[in-house]
Each structure stands twice: as C-alpha cells, then as structure tokens.
Design an enzyme around this catalytic site. Structure first.
Site, PDB file in Angstrom:
ATOM      1  N   THR A   1      19.142 -50.832  39.156  1.00  0.00           N
ATOM      2  CA  THR A   1      20.519 -50.976  38.830  1.00  0.00           C
ATOM      3  C   THR A   1      20.952 -52.234  38.319  1.00  0.00           C
ATOM      4  O   THR A   1      20.546 -53.409  38.911  1.00  0.00           O
ATOM      5  CB  THR A   1      21.360 -50.397  40.083  1.00  0.00           C
ATOM      6  OG1 THR A   1      22.761 -50.678  39.822  1.00  0.00           O
ATOM      7  CG2 THR A   1      21.176 -51.317  41.167  1.00  0.00           C
TER       8      THR A   1
ATOM      9  N   GLU B   1      23.622 -53.332  39.291  1.00  0.00           N
ATOM     10  CA  GLU B   1      24.113 -54.049  40.648  1.00  0.00           C
ATOM     11  C   GLU B   1      23.142 -55.284  41.094  1.00  0.00           C
ATOM     12  O   GLU B   1      23.734 -56.109  41.815  1.00  0.00           O
ATOM     13  CB  GLU B   1      24.379 -53.091  41.719  1.00  0.00           C
ATOM     14  CG  GLU B   1      25.706 -52.378  41.450  1.00  0.00           C
ATOM     15  CD  GLU B   1      26.928 -53.027  41.626  1.00  0.00           C
ATOM     16  OE1 GLU B   1      27.139 -53.568  42.841  1.00  0.00           O
ATOM     17  OE2 GLU B   1      27.718 -52.910  40.662  1.00  0.00           O
TER      18      GLU B   1
ATOM     19  N   TYR C   1      24.345 -52.368  49.052  1.00  0.00           N
ATOM     20  CA  TYR C   1      23.683 -51.766  48.124  1.00  0.00           C
ATOM     21  C   TYR C   1      22.822 -52.288  47.168  1.00  0.00           C
ATOM     22  O   TYR C   1      21.592 -52.223  47.006  1.00  0.00           O
ATOM     23  CB  TYR C   1      24.715 -50.729  47.499  1.00  0.00           C
ATOM     24  CG  TYR C   1      24.208 -49.882  46.101  1.00  0.00           C
ATOM     25  CD1 TYR C   1      23.387 -48.939  46.271  1.00  0.00           C
ATOM     26  CD2 TYR C   1      24.314 -50.572  44.807  1.00  0.00           C
ATOM     27  CE1 TYR C   1      22.861 -48.206  45.178  1.00  0.00           C
ATOM     28  CE2 TYR C   1      23.716 -49.938  43.827  1.00  0.00           C
ATOM     29  CZ  TYR C   1      23.128 -48.724  43.923  1.00  0.00           C
ATOM     30  OH  TYR C   1      22.564 -48.113  42.806  1.00  0.00           O
TER      31      TYR C   1
ATOM     32  N   LYS D   1      18.589 -52.385  46.681  1.00  0.00           N
ATOM     33  CA  LYS D   1      18.172 -52.242  45.438  1.00  0.00           C
ATOM     34  C   LYS D   1      17.129 -53.357  45.055  1.00  0.00           C
ATOM     35  O   LYS D   1      16.116 -53.156  44.287  1.00  0.00           O
ATOM     36  CB  LYS D   1      19.286 -51.853  44.421  1.00  0.00           C
ATOM     37  CG  LYS D   1      19.692 -50.533  44.309  1.00  0.00           C
ATOM     38  CD  LYS D   1      18.849 -49.363  43.840  1.00  0.00           C
ATOM     39  CE  LYS D   1      19.308 -47.919  44.063  1.00  0.00           C
ATOM     40  NZ  LYS D   1      18.539 -46.888  43.607  1.00  0.00           N
TER      41      LYS D   1
END
Ligand code: NAP
Ligand code: F7E
Length: 338
Positions: free
Chosen positions: A127, A129, A151, A155
């Site tokens: 991602t 992110e 999160y 990841k």
C-alpha cells in the site's frame, strides 16, 4: 484451467478480483473468514455468487495450520493475499490485531507456499500507506518508506517478508504498492463511500450533516476495477517484482466533497477554520458539512501521489477510469440504492 486463491474475497478488492479472474477463465477459490453471519454482499453485487467456477472456502489468515491445509488441498497456481485489517483509523484502536493480521499473518501464507509448493505465485497487497510522511512529491518504487499508523507499520512488515521470501527461497512473490482505490462496494467507513452515502441521505432528508475529519489530506484515488487488473498483470510478468499502481493525480478530501456534491447540483461554500469550519449549500446557506475531531488521526498521512511509470512501461498497465467518473459512479449508486 488455472487455479487462483483469493484471500479476503468478501472485501472490495477480493470481490472485484474474483470477478476479473472468472472472466479470464480461472477456477477461483474465494477465501472468506468464518463469522456468525456470512457477508457476501459484494460478491452478490457483482453477480458472481453462483458462478460455477467460484468456490468459496472458509479461511483465517491468522491460523497457520489453516493456511497450510488450504494451500495443500487447493494447490493453486496463484495466490492473491488481500486479507487484512485494512482501515487505517481502526489500526490506532486495534494495533495488535492489525499487526497480527495485516503484518505477521502474511508469513503463514508464505510458509505454506514454501512448504507445499514453492512454484506457487504469490501477490501481496501492499500500500501507499508505506510512504506515510512522504519525502518525494511523486512516490515510486524507490521512494523511502515512513509509515504513520499501526496499519502502515504492519504493511511494512508484510512488504519486506514478501520480498525476503522471494530472495531467500526463490518464490515468485510480488508486492503491488497500490494507492487508494474505491468503488460502489468500498467499505462504508472509508471517506469516499462515507461522502457518497451521506449525499444520498442528505438529498433524501434522512441525514442532516456530513461529519468529517481532515479535509486537506490529499490522496491519489483510482477505481478498484482498474487496480485488480494490475494485480493480475503483476503475477503474469516473467519475473517477480514490486510495482506501484496509482493514477498519478492527487485530490484533497475537500475536492472529493465538492465534486461529489456537484452531482446533486449542490455547490459547496466553505467558511470558518479548523474544527469550526463548515460547508454550506451556496444557494440557500444551509450547513451540510461539519468537522468532528473524532475523525482526525493521531498521526496523519497528508499527501500521496503515486508514479505508475514502471507498471506502465513493464506491464502495460494504466488506469482507465478517471477521478470524476469514479466519484460520479459512487454518488449515483448511493442515490439508486438508498
Ligand atoms: P477490505 O474491503 O477491508 O477487505 C479486507 C478483507 O480481508 C475482507 O474480506 C476481510 O474479511 C478479510 N480479512 C480480515 N481479516 C482476516 C483474517 N484474519 N482472515 C481472513 N480474512 C480476513 O479491503 P480492500 O479495500 O478490499 O483491500 C484489499 C487489500 O488491499 C487489503 O490488504 C488492504 O490493506 C490492501 N490495500 C487496499 C487499498 C485500497 O485503497 N482499497 C490500497 C492499498 C492496499 P471480512 O469481510 O470478514 O472482514
Ligand atoms: O481516508 C481523511 C483521512 O479512511 C482517506 C485504505 O484502503 O487507502 C485507505 O486508507 C483520508 C485520510 O483511507 C474522514 O484522515 C477525513 O487522510 O478513506 P480513508 P486511507 O486512510 O487513505 C490506503 C491506500 C490503504 O492501504 C488502506 O487500507 O481521508 N478523512 N475525514 C477521513 N477518513 C475517514 N475514513 N473518515 C472521515 O470522516
């Protein structure tokens, strides 16, 4: 006939990917998490629930024995690991569950592949992110990572463990570093769908205000349909590798709101600052948008804009659906289904 295992089939991307792979002629094993009430509404929305080549299998990424059994029973050609606790906001409230599911859980699947058949191809849902507090105006595969949430940190682990299994065991394991992608079947708490749903409710007098957090965060928003095609392309490439999939255009949450309201002929006028800012219908002065500090995150990702040149050059991938078309589709779908 190729066999694909798609984890997280009850989620937005899982449902779209299952549909895409069925259209390509695959036998698709859609892995869903057992809950007290099975939630297949996305698979139903895409009208694939009764497809003869879609097999739904119970699955939990946190259970290593379950991952091992599923891989050895199905013997898939390709595994797409989309299962995760994917909501950034929730990850601040549930950091351990997020770390286990979104981070460590991925090893269960990689280990199963290593033990059962290292020739199975593996796609990991990475991602934007990962970039978090960005240093570059346009983020590509070389941009430094600086995640800003549990999160994002989880990841980061799953990104590196995927790369590690590729380098250590020669497994065809690839990361798709995907920027935000939305659709009419996006989870209701993500900002895009929340805005679209609120507009339909406001127009139908079922809701008075849309409460939001940070209006100035910018995201690179594409359509999930385009992005699942990119996932498949990543696994069809001759070598395992990591690719950014993005539209390369950034819009703020404020831009999203203004565009979405324009599809119901409402022009939004902003006034006030900080948590006192409001968005009003410019025609009649009615307040429609308010700020609620509960939606601010302890650490925010302010700006994301991805560079998809590598995916375009090597895979021939490019997004087809524009931001305007995406937002229009989402608002229209909510107006139809309210
Ligand atoms: P989503 O709608 O939240 O779907 C996540 C899926 O994971 C759901 O099917 C969920 O099942 C499943 N899941 C959660 N915990 C599980 C567990 N322990 N075992 C098995 N399944 C589990 O997310 P999405 O938007 O489709 O995203 C798919 C993947 O791409 C995620 O990994 C996400 O982090 C990543 N990603 C998404 C975006 C984006 O913009 N959409 C961008 C980059 C990366 P339930 O239905 O039972 O909850
Ligand atoms: O927030 C701001 C919020 O929750 C977008 C996931 O799929 O994409 C997604 O993560 C922005 C943020 O998505 C509200 O602060 C303002 O800046 O829709 P979101 P996300 O956090 O970008 C990435 C690529 C993933 O990998 C994730 O899995 O909007 N924002 N007001 C709000 N956000 C929400 N949810 N709700 C608000 O009221």
């Amino acid at each position: 006939m190729k066999k694909a295992l798609v984890t997280g089939v009850t989620g937005q991307d899982g449902a779209y990917l299952a549909q895409f792979l069925l259209d390509k002629g695959y036998e698709v094993y859609g892995a869903y998490r057992r809950t007290s009430s099975l939630n297949l509404w996305r698979v139903q929305f895409l009208k694939i629930e009764n497809h003869p080549r879609l097999k739904l299998v119970e699955f939990n990424l946190l259970d290593a024995s379950n991952c091992l059994r599923i891989i050895s029973q199905i013997q898939p050609d390709e595994v797409y690991n989309l299962a995760a606790q994917s909501f950034v906001g929730v990850s601040f409230e549930q950091p351990l569950v997020t770390s286990q599911t979104t981070g460590i859980g991925v090893v269960n699947m990689l280990e199963a592949i290593r033990l059962v058949n290292p020739a199975i191809k593996f796609y990991q849902a990475s991602t934007s992110e990962l970039y978090g507090k960005v240093s570059d105006k346009l983020q590509n595969e070389e941009t430094a990572f600086y995640p800003r949430s549990p999160y994002g940190v989880a990841k980061l682990y799953s990104y590196w463990i995927t790369k590690n299994y590729r380098e250590a065991y020669n497994i065809f394991a690839s990361n798709g570093i995907l920027f935000n992608h939305e659709s009419s079947i996006r989870g209701e708490t993500f900002v895009s769908r929340k805005i679209a749903r609120a507009i339909a409710a406001i127009v139908n007098k079922k809701q008075k205000y849309l409460y939001l957090g940070n209006l100035n965060a910018k995201r690179d928003w594409g359509h999930a349909k385009d992005f699942v095609e990119g996932m498949w392309m990543i696994l069809q490439h001759k070598n395992p590798d990591d690719f950014v999939l993005a539209t390369s255009k950034a819009y703020s949450v404020r831009d999203f709101v203004e565009l979405a309201f324009s599809f119901v002929d409402i022009d939004i006028e902003w006034s006030g600052t900080g948590i006192n800012e409001v968005g009003k219908n410019s025609k009649n002065g009615e307040t429609l948008i308010k700020i609620d500090s509960a939606y601010f995150r302890p650490a925010e990702v302010d700006y994301l804009r991805g560079d998809h040149k590598k995916a375009n050059k090597i895979l021939g991938w490019k997004p087809k659906i524009s931001f305007k078309e995406l937002v229009k589709e989402m608002v229209e779908n909510e107006l139809l289904n309210i």
